[in-house]
Design an enzyme around this catalytic site. Structure first.
Site, PDB file in Angstrom:
ATOM      1  N   HIS A   1      85.806 138.462  45.157  1.00 56.97           N
ATOM      2  CA  HIS A   1      86.178 137.068  44.891  1.00 56.97           C
ATOM      3  C   HIS A   1      85.773 136.738  43.463  1.00 56.97           C
ATOM      4  O   HIS A   1      84.651 137.034  43.052  1.00 56.97           O
ATOM      5  CB  HIS A   1      85.473 136.140  45.882  1.00 56.97           C
ATOM      6  CG  HIS A   1      86.058 134.766  45.904  1.00 56.97           C
ATOM      7  ND1 HIS A   1      85.914 133.876  44.867  1.00 56.97           N
ATOM      8  CD2 HIS A   1      86.809 134.130  46.834  1.00 56.97           C
ATOM      9  CE1 HIS A   1      86.546 132.750  45.161  1.00 56.97           C
ATOM     10  NE2 HIS A   1      87.099 132.879  46.350  1.00 56.97           N
TER      11      HIS A   1
ATOM     12  N   HIS B   1      83.701 140.358  48.617  1.00 56.69           N
ATOM     13  CA  HIS B   1      84.073 139.223  49.478  1.00 56.69           C
ATOM     14  C   HIS B   1      84.662 139.646  50.821  1.00 56.69           C
ATOM     15  O   HIS B   1      84.331 139.066  51.840  1.00 56.69           O
ATOM     16  CB  HIS B   1      85.071 138.369  48.701  1.00 56.69           C
ATOM     17  CG  HIS B   1      85.497 137.111  49.387  1.00 56.69           C
ATOM     18  ND1 HIS B   1      84.591 136.145  49.768  1.00 56.69           N
ATOM     19  CD2 HIS B   1      86.723 136.652  49.761  1.00 56.69           C
ATOM     20  CE1 HIS B   1      85.235 135.130  50.336  1.00 56.69           C
ATOM     21  NE2 HIS B   1      86.532 135.426  50.369  1.00 56.69           N
TER      22      HIS B   1
ATOM     23  N   ARG C   1      94.367 141.034  49.807  1.00 55.72           N
ATOM     24  CA  ARG C   1      94.609 139.959  50.783  1.00 55.72           C
ATOM     25  C   ARG C   1      94.873 138.617  50.095  1.00 55.72           C
ATOM     26  O   ARG C   1      94.223 138.258  49.123  1.00 55.72           O
ATOM     27  CB  ARG C   1      93.391 139.814  51.698  1.00 55.72           C
ATOM     28  CG  ARG C   1      93.495 138.691  52.681  1.00 55.72           C
ATOM     29  CD  ARG C   1      92.280 138.622  53.562  1.00 55.72           C
ATOM     30  NE  ARG C   1      91.080 138.254  52.832  1.00 55.72           N
ATOM     31  CZ  ARG C   1      90.727 137.007  52.549  1.00 55.72           C
ATOM     32  NH1 ARG C   1      91.481 135.993  52.918  1.00 55.72           N
ATOM     33  NH2 ARG C   1      89.617 136.761  51.890  1.00 55.72           N
TER      34      ARG C   1
ATOM     35  N   GLU D   1      96.136 127.626  47.202  1.00 52.34           N
ATOM     36  CA  GLU D   1      95.255 128.699  46.731  1.00 52.34           C
ATOM     37  C   GLU D   1      96.068 129.751  45.991  1.00 52.34           C
ATOM     38  O   GLU D   1      97.306 129.759  46.037  1.00 52.34           O
ATOM     39  CB  GLU D   1      94.470 129.293  47.910  1.00 52.34           C
ATOM     40  CG  GLU D   1      93.404 128.315  48.400  1.00 52.34           C
ATOM     41  CD  GLU D   1      92.416 128.953  49.354  1.00 52.34           C
ATOM     42  OE1 GLU D   1      91.367 129.395  48.892  1.00 52.34           O
ATOM     43  OE2 GLU D   1      92.707 129.001  50.551  1.00 52.34           O
TER      44      GLU D   1
ATOM     45  N   ALA E   1      87.262 135.733  65.229  1.00 53.88           N
ATOM     46  CA  ALA E   1      87.989 136.656  66.116  1.00 53.88           C
ATOM     47  C   ALA E   1      87.261 136.798  67.451  1.00 53.88           C
ATOM     48  O   ALA E   1      87.873 136.666  68.517  1.00 53.88           O
ATOM     49  CB  ALA E   1      88.152 138.016  65.443  1.00 53.88           C
TER      50      ALA E   1
ATOM     51  N   ARG F   1      93.860 137.429  43.283  1.00 54.39           N
ATOM     52  CA  ARG F   1      92.408 137.502  43.154  1.00 54.39           C
ATOM     53  C   ARG F   1      91.908 138.718  42.379  1.00 54.39           C
ATOM     54  O   ARG F   1      90.957 138.635  41.610  1.00 54.39           O
ATOM     55  CB  ARG F   1      91.837 137.602  44.559  1.00 54.39           C
ATOM     56  CG  ARG F   1      90.885 136.549  44.864  1.00 54.39           C
ATOM     57  CD  ARG F   1      90.507 136.618  46.297  1.00 54.39           C
ATOM     58  NE  ARG F   1      90.694 135.283  46.832  1.00 54.39           N
ATOM     59  CZ  ARG F   1      90.368 134.929  48.049  1.00 54.39           C
ATOM     60  NH1 ARG F   1      89.866 135.817  48.877  1.00 54.39           N
ATOM     61  NH2 ARG F   1      90.551 133.705  48.457  1.00 54.39           N
TER      62      ARG F   1
ATOM     63  N   SER G   1      80.728 137.428  66.787  1.00 57.80           N
ATOM     64  CA  SER G   1      80.987 136.026  67.134  1.00 57.80           C
ATOM     65  C   SER G   1      81.516 135.200  65.963  1.00 57.80           C
ATOM     66  O   SER G   1      81.219 134.015  65.837  1.00 57.80           O
ATOM     67  CB  SER G   1      79.703 135.401  67.691  1.00 57.80           C
ATOM     68  OG  SER G   1      78.678 135.475  66.712  1.00 57.80           O
TER      69      SER G   1
HETATM   70  C1  SIN Z   1      87.916 130.713  49.050  1.00 56.09           C
HETATM   71  O1  SIN Z   1      87.687 129.632  49.566  1.00 56.09           O
HETATM   72  O2  SIN Z   1      88.062 130.829  47.834  1.00 56.09           O
HETATM   73  C2  SIN Z   1      88.011 131.941  49.906  1.00 56.09           C
HETATM   74  C3  SIN Z   1      89.129 131.861  50.841  1.00 56.09           C
HETATM   75  C4  SIN Z   1      89.505 133.207  51.409  1.00 56.09           C
HETATM   76  O3  SIN Z   1      88.879 134.217  51.100  1.00 56.09           O
HETATM   77  O4  SIN Z   1      90.491 133.258  52.152  1.00 56.09           O
END
Ligand code: SIN
Length: 526
Positions: free
Chosen positions: A230, A337, A372, A114, A16, A276, A13
């Site tokens: 992350h 992450h 990603r 980002e 997706a 990242r 839930s």
């Molecule tokens: C973040 O807010 O740094 C993570 C965002 C993500 O993993 O897409």
């Protein structure tokens, strides 16, 4: 279309699962959604940065595509990324239609920046409460639509069913009271496996059982070695590893080591906004070389008003530890992450098993390649979720093309020994220590041995005749470790200290499946 095929069963839930359920209902199907905890408890809820889509005046899906491909380190499936980026604006329109309160400036959706994005294209809501806003909105819609939603219901196994789809074996959250579903299409939306790592940004529910159960049922998996770390989660001994969103660096926060130096400047031309994996490894290197357990995110150059308006959840969390990011350096270190690989699907979400679909983090379309791009995970749940819903309405035969390299992993037999919940800790520790940010053949070998032992389960004729949480966690861990041991190079999120370079012969995806013939450990088909 048979009557049974009009009743898809959706497992999970997060964005997706909820979105597929809603779209199925709108298309006239009668979905059931089951989830192992509360409806709102998923990784989606904790997403801070936002969701990426090329909706800005200076942006285009083509530009978003190119950024996605570049971040993925030569492994992005371009057709999947084209679908993702070109269908993104329409899916954002769906979220707006459902009532997601995206933040605006002067009447226009406001877009954040980002890492590794060449444009500001991250939509956010409630500042850094984007996932929470999306999850709450979709949950409310699901309940308002009268969709059959069952909480604290756990998927235990998938068994062969009929031409309508597999049989799902379900139990209550305590593993008791087994129930066998009618054969019908099953959509896996079980999310990722981050919490199998000792240090993770994920909630406890992200244990990766979707991939383990699909694998046991015979499904093909791909790209399992690529686990994204992350770079910046809060670090304090004993405190939760709360995510400190990358969007803060997008606004101008910088990273400093213990001595106060901006170490990212000499490492990548985009410094703190480098991909990242590069930032996470650079931080890990600082930690190892200085012996200091963290680095520091310095947001003191940003206006206090902006910090508290744009990042209320982060500021609120830090306040509970006596920190104010407009004044204090924030201690951070990397965490597990996101699971880039998963159940192999085609662009319609079809897995290699008839009637089994997957969408969101549990699925592997190749869209992220080896790394990603931020904001593309919430997006993939929507874009491929929509395709799954349409496929459920008009099922057509098809499925994913197997990758050129397949690693066959035989399943270990049962031991007759019931699981001890504490065994999960050994899996989590070994994943972090030996299958983490930096890997090597030696560490991977010892992790594989441990996971093989733990992946066995009790075969007694009771509810635990189906593998329990430890066996599933260990199998998911084993599949990650086996793929990581097989890929003798470094690429994207996968870094090997014994093979630190990218190698041309590894510009391929690695598939994993059970042996098709008599089990032979480690059989490799090239
Ligand atoms: C973040 O807010 O740094 C993570 C965002 C993500 O993993 O897409």
């Amino acid at each position: 279309m048979t009557e049974a095929s009009r009743h898809p069963l959706i497992i999970g839930s997060g964005i997706a699962g909820l979105y597929v359920a809603l779209r199925c209902r709108e298309l006239g199907l009668r979905p059931t959604i089951v989830t192992k905890a509360r409806l709102e408890e998923s990784n989606t809820r904790y997403a801070q940065g936002g969701i990426a889509a090329a909706i800005g005046p200076d942006d285009s899906p083509k530009q978003h595509l190119e950024d996605t491909v570049r971040a993925g380190d030569e492994l992005v499936d371009r057709s999947a990324a084209r679908v993702l980026t070109s269908e993104a604006p329409a899916r954002i329109a769906d979220l707006v239609r459902y009532g997601v309160p995206f933040d605006t400036v002067e009447g226009r959706i406001s877009l954040g920046r980002e890492a590794a994005h060449s444009r500001s294209r991250t939509l956010h809501a409630g500042g850094d409460a984007t996932g929470y806003s999306i999850e709450e909105t979709l949950k409310r819609r699901v309940l308002d639509a009268g969709i059959d939603a069952r909480e604290r219901t756990v998927l235990r196994a998938l068994q062969p069913g009929s031409r309508d789809g597999p049989v799902a074996v379900l139990s209550d959250a305590d593993g008791k009271n087994l129930e066998y579903s009618t054969p019908a299409p099953v959509v896996l939306a079980t999310g990722g496996a981050g919490s199998l790592y000792r240090h993770s940004s994920n909630p406890a529910v992200a244990t990766g059982e979707g991939v383990a159960i699909a694998f046991r049922a015979g499904a093909l998996l791909t790209d399992m070695e690529f686990i994204q770390f992350h770079p910046t989660a809060f670090y304090r001994e004993g405190a939760p590893r709360f995510l400190i969103t990358e969007a803060l660096r997008g606004e101008g926060a910088v990273l400093r080591n213990d001595a106060g130096d901006r170490f990212m400047v000499g490492i990548h031309r985009d410094a703190e906004l480098a991909p990242r994996d590069i930032v996470a490894r650079a931080i890990e290197r600082q930690i190892v070389t200085t012996g200091h357990p963290c680095v520091y995110l310095d947001a003191t150059g940003l206006p206090r008003d902006l910090l508290y308006a744009r990042f209320p959840s982060v500021c609120h969390f830090l306040a509970t530890y006596g920190l104010d990011p407009s004044r204090d350096q924030v201690p951070v270190a990397p965490v597990a992450h996101y699971m880039i690989g998963g159940v192999t699907t085609d662009l319609e979400g079809r897995s290699s098993l008839h009637g089994l679909y997957a969408a969101g983090e549990v699925a592997s379309t190749g869209v992220h390649g080896a790394n990603r791009l931020a904001g593309n995970s919430l997006l993939e749940g929507l874009v491929f979720g929509e395709r799954v819903a349409r496929q459920l309405l008009h099922p057509a035969s098809g499925g994913p093309k197997p990758p050129s390299r397949i690693l066959e992993v035989p399943l270990a037999g049962g031991t007759g020994v019931a699981e001890e919940p504490g065994e999960l800790e050994s899996v989590r520790n070994a994943l972090w220590d030996d299958v983490g940010i930096v890997r090597s053949a030696e560490g991977l070998r010892s992790a594989v041995e441990l996971f093989e032992r733990r992946a066995k389960w009790s075969p007694a004729g009771r509810p635990d005749a189906f593998p329990g949480p430890v066996a599933n966690a260990a199998l998911t861990a084993l599949l990650i470790a086996r793929a990581a041991a097989y890929r003798t190079e470094s690429r994207g999120a996968h870094f090997r200290s014994d093979y630190p370079q990218r190698r041309a012969q590894w510009r391929v995806h690695i598939g994993l499946r059970q042996p098709t013939g008599p089990a032979r450990a480690g059989t490799v088909h090239r």
